[in-house]
Enzyme design. Sequence first.
Site, PDB file in Angstrom:
ATOM      1  N   CYS A 114       0.780  -1.239  -0.125  1.00 39.15           N
ATOM      2  CA  CYS A 114      -0.001   0.040   0.063  1.00 39.15           C
ATOM      3  C   CYS A 114       0.835   1.156  -0.023  1.00 39.15           C
ATOM      4  O   CYS A 114       0.368   2.280  -0.503  1.00 39.15           O
ATOM      5  CB  CYS A 114      -0.953   0.114   1.346  1.00 39.15           C
ATOM      6  SG  CYS A 114      -1.902  -1.558   1.150  1.00 39.15           S
ATOM      7  N   HIS A 259      -3.731   6.770   1.025  1.00 35.85           N
ATOM      8  CA  HIS A 259      -4.326   5.540   0.729  1.00 35.85           C
ATOM      9  C   HIS A 259      -5.578   5.247   1.009  1.00 35.85           C
ATOM     10  O   HIS A 259      -5.881   5.537   2.155  1.00 35.85           O
ATOM     11  CB  HIS A 259      -3.065   4.490   1.267  1.00 35.85           C
ATOM     12  CG  HIS A 259      -3.377   3.111   1.072  1.00 35.85           C
ATOM     13  ND1 HIS A 259      -3.765   2.434  -0.153  1.00 35.85           N
ATOM     14  CD2 HIS A 259      -3.598   2.179   2.014  1.00 35.85           C
ATOM     15  CE1 HIS A 259      -4.140   1.226  -0.085  1.00 35.85           C
ATOM     16  NE2 HIS A 259      -3.965   0.894   1.349  1.00 35.85           N
ATOM     17  N   ASN A 289     -10.154  -1.236  -1.797  1.00 42.24           N
ATOM     18  CA  ASN A 289      -8.416  -0.872  -1.901  1.00 42.24           C
ATOM     19  C   ASN A 289      -7.875  -1.503  -2.933  1.00 42.24           C
ATOM     20  O   ASN A 289      -7.605  -2.592  -3.305  1.00 42.24           O
ATOM     21  CB  ASN A 289      -8.120  -1.634  -0.549  1.00 42.24           C
ATOM     22  CG  ASN A 289      -6.594  -1.606  -0.252  1.00 42.24           C
ATOM     23  OD1 ASN A 289      -5.895  -0.922  -1.181  1.00 42.24           O
ATOM     24  ND2 ASN A 289      -6.376  -1.889   0.910  1.00 42.24           N
TER      25      ASN A 289
HETATM   26  O1  UT7 Z   1      -4.197  -1.547   3.114  1.00 43.44           O
HETATM   27  C1  UT7 Z   1      -3.999  -1.892   4.403  1.00 43.44           C
HETATM   28  C2  UT7 Z   1      -4.761  -3.359   4.347  1.00 43.44           C
HETATM   29  N1  UT7 Z   1      -5.669  -3.478   5.375  1.00 43.44           N
HETATM   30  C3  UT7 Z   1      -6.208  -2.495   6.314  1.00 43.44           C
HETATM   31  O2  UT7 Z   1      -5.883  -1.425   6.503  1.00 43.44           O
HETATM   32  C4  UT7 Z   1      -7.426  -3.063   7.009  1.00 43.44           C
HETATM   33  C5  UT7 Z   1      -7.313  -2.529   8.457  1.00 43.44           C
HETATM   34  N2  UT7 Z   1      -8.467  -3.206   9.304  1.00 43.44           N
HETATM   35  C6  UT7 Z   1      -9.573  -2.642   9.077  1.00 43.44           C
HETATM   36  O3  UT7 Z   1     -10.051  -2.051   8.140  1.00 43.44           O
HETATM   37  C7  UT7 Z   1     -10.701  -3.632   9.729  1.00 43.44           C
HETATM   38  O4  UT7 Z   1     -10.147  -4.255  11.106  1.00 43.44           O
HETATM   39  C8  UT7 Z   1     -11.621  -4.693   9.028  1.00 43.44           C
HETATM   40  C9  UT7 Z   1     -12.669  -3.714   8.374  1.00 43.44           C
HETATM   41  C10 UT7 Z   1     -11.037  -5.329   8.219  1.00 43.44           C
HETATM   42  C11 UT7 Z   1     -12.361  -5.387  10.330  1.00 43.44           C
HETATM   43  O5  UT7 Z   1     -13.268  -4.566  11.111  1.00 43.44           O
HETATM   44  P1  UT7 Z   1     -13.360  -5.117  12.566  1.00 43.44           P
HETATM   45  O6  UT7 Z   1     -14.104  -3.906  13.242  1.00 43.44           O
HETATM   46  O7  UT7 Z   1     -11.723  -5.162  12.899  1.00 43.44           O
HETATM   47  O8  UT7 Z   1     -13.842  -6.372  12.646  1.00 43.44           O
HETATM   48  P2  UT7 Z   1     -12.994  -7.654  13.179  1.00 43.44           P
HETATM   49  O9  UT7 Z   1     -12.012  -8.182  12.411  1.00 43.44           O
HETATM   50  O10 UT7 Z   1     -12.859  -7.654  14.563  1.00 43.44           O
HETATM   51  O11 UT7 Z   1     -14.409  -8.655  13.322  1.00 43.44           O
HETATM   52  C12 UT7 Z   1     -15.530  -8.415  13.729  1.00 43.44           C
HETATM   53  C13 UT7 Z   1     -16.566  -9.451  13.457  1.00 43.44           C
HETATM   54  C14 UT7 Z   1     -16.197 -10.792  13.680  1.00 43.44           C
HETATM   55  O12 UT7 Z   1     -17.349 -11.533  14.013  1.00 43.44           O
HETATM   56  P3  UT7 Z   1     -17.399 -12.106  15.434  1.00 43.44           P
HETATM   57  O13 UT7 Z   1     -15.980 -12.756  15.967  1.00 43.44           O
HETATM   58  O14 UT7 Z   1     -17.626 -10.766  16.103  1.00 43.44           O
HETATM   59  O15 UT7 Z   1     -18.674 -12.740  15.547  1.00 43.44           O
HETATM   60  C15 UT7 Z   1     -15.590 -11.460  12.239  1.00 43.44           C
HETATM   61  O16 UT7 Z   1     -15.949 -12.525  11.899  1.00 43.44           O
HETATM   62  O17 UT7 Z   1     -17.008  -9.458  12.092  1.00 43.44           O
HETATM   63  C16 UT7 Z   1     -16.754 -10.501  11.281  1.00 43.44           C
HETATM   64  N3  UT7 Z   1     -16.256 -10.311  10.015  1.00 43.44           N
HETATM   65  C17 UT7 Z   1     -17.232  -9.915   8.869  1.00 43.44           C
HETATM   66  N4  UT7 Z   1     -18.583 -10.078   8.964  1.00 43.44           N
HETATM   67  C18 UT7 Z   1     -19.216  -9.854   7.777  1.00 43.44           C
HETATM   68  C19 UT7 Z   1     -15.152 -10.302   9.408  1.00 43.44           C
HETATM   69  N5  UT7 Z   1     -15.259  -9.745   8.247  1.00 43.44           N
HETATM   70  C20 UT7 Z   1     -16.436  -9.832   7.876  1.00 43.44           C
HETATM   71  C21 UT7 Z   1     -17.248  -9.827   6.759  1.00 43.44           C
HETATM   72  N6  UT7 Z   1     -18.742  -9.586   6.623  1.00 43.44           N
HETATM   73  N7  UT7 Z   1     -16.613  -9.318   5.373  1.00 43.44           N
END
Ligand code: UT7
Length: 334
Positions: A114, A259, A289
Amino acid sequence: MKRAAILGVGHYVPSRVVTNDDLAKLFDTSDEWIRQRTGIQERRYIEHDGIGSSDLAVPAVQAACENAGIDVKDIDAIIFATLSPDHVFPGSGCFLQDKLGIPCVPAMDIRNQCSGFLYGLKVADAWVQTGMYQRVAVVGAEVHSTGIEFADRGRDVTVLFGDGAACAIVGPTEREDRGIIDIEVHADGSGAKLLWIEAADSTQTPRMQQRMIDEGTIWPSMNGKQVFRWATDKMPEVARSVMQRNGVTNDDIKLLVPHQANMRINEFVAKKLELPADKVVHNIQKYGNTTAASIPLALSEAMAEGRCGDGDLILFAAFGSGFTWGAGLVRLGS
Ligand code: UT7
């Protein structure tokens, strides 16, 4: 020493629009979850197999040359930033060079994810300053859609990424009040495995095995919360650093072009920098992204929309896999 400037920018995205609802038909996710957590509404995917990041780069480079008022044949060096090269080797820069029909022009691939565009811009800046090259195509291009897992296991990563390409032509300017002012980049490999693809793994013989496909190590994996924390820490830190070193205040900045990883991240960054919301460019809602392409793509769109132009001071900031991060200050025009 000469001064380097961005002479022109251009971008290209494939025509196939994939909405959050389209993804929700393939695995357990929802439009509401994706929008709320990321701001993404849709992304672009290549129309069919057989299209690589170098293919997406061709029209992006052509558009950038047109915008710069130069011919593609004037390009004298290519820097190709991508985490999704057409093939493991050679680099996509070589494929691009051949497709552009500019034989013998040096082509260098860089792998800074990125932050790739900012790393590339820094190298191009140095090359132009020393007089080594005059027309450097700094390309960011990604085909993510063939390398993400359309299943519940990979859903956290899959919903984020889209395909696209963009290019900036970097060359010398005689004007003291235009051009690349400063670019600062960093890396911290202690975070390498928090956002990575483990396989193909050249520490193993053979480096691609059925076990890797079965275990899913051929797909990207990410500790989203850690990446989010690091990004919202490092992007404002490095942005402040370049601003302070160059005596720049928020009032001087026309736009922050960050980014595009997550709209929430960029809102956080702007808040920490105390930049008003209307000075921040977001296009993640349309493209997701696009990694190395995201900054030049956002800049190219902002310029085409008339949100910035000649004489405007632009602040760039990026964070991503590696970990790598950086920020830059560029006064548009040449
Ligand atoms: O370019 C650099 C690359 N990446 C980034 O910058 C990403 C940085 N991180 C993020 O943007 C966020 O962490 C995410 C958007 C990826 C995830 O958001 P979060 O609030 O950190 O969610 P989480 O990973 O803690 O997951 C929360 C819940 C989980 O379920 P439980 O355990 O609470 O039941 C996940 O399994 O959301 C679930 N989950 C989803 N649900 C629906 C994870 N991905 C998904 C999805 N759809 N796509």
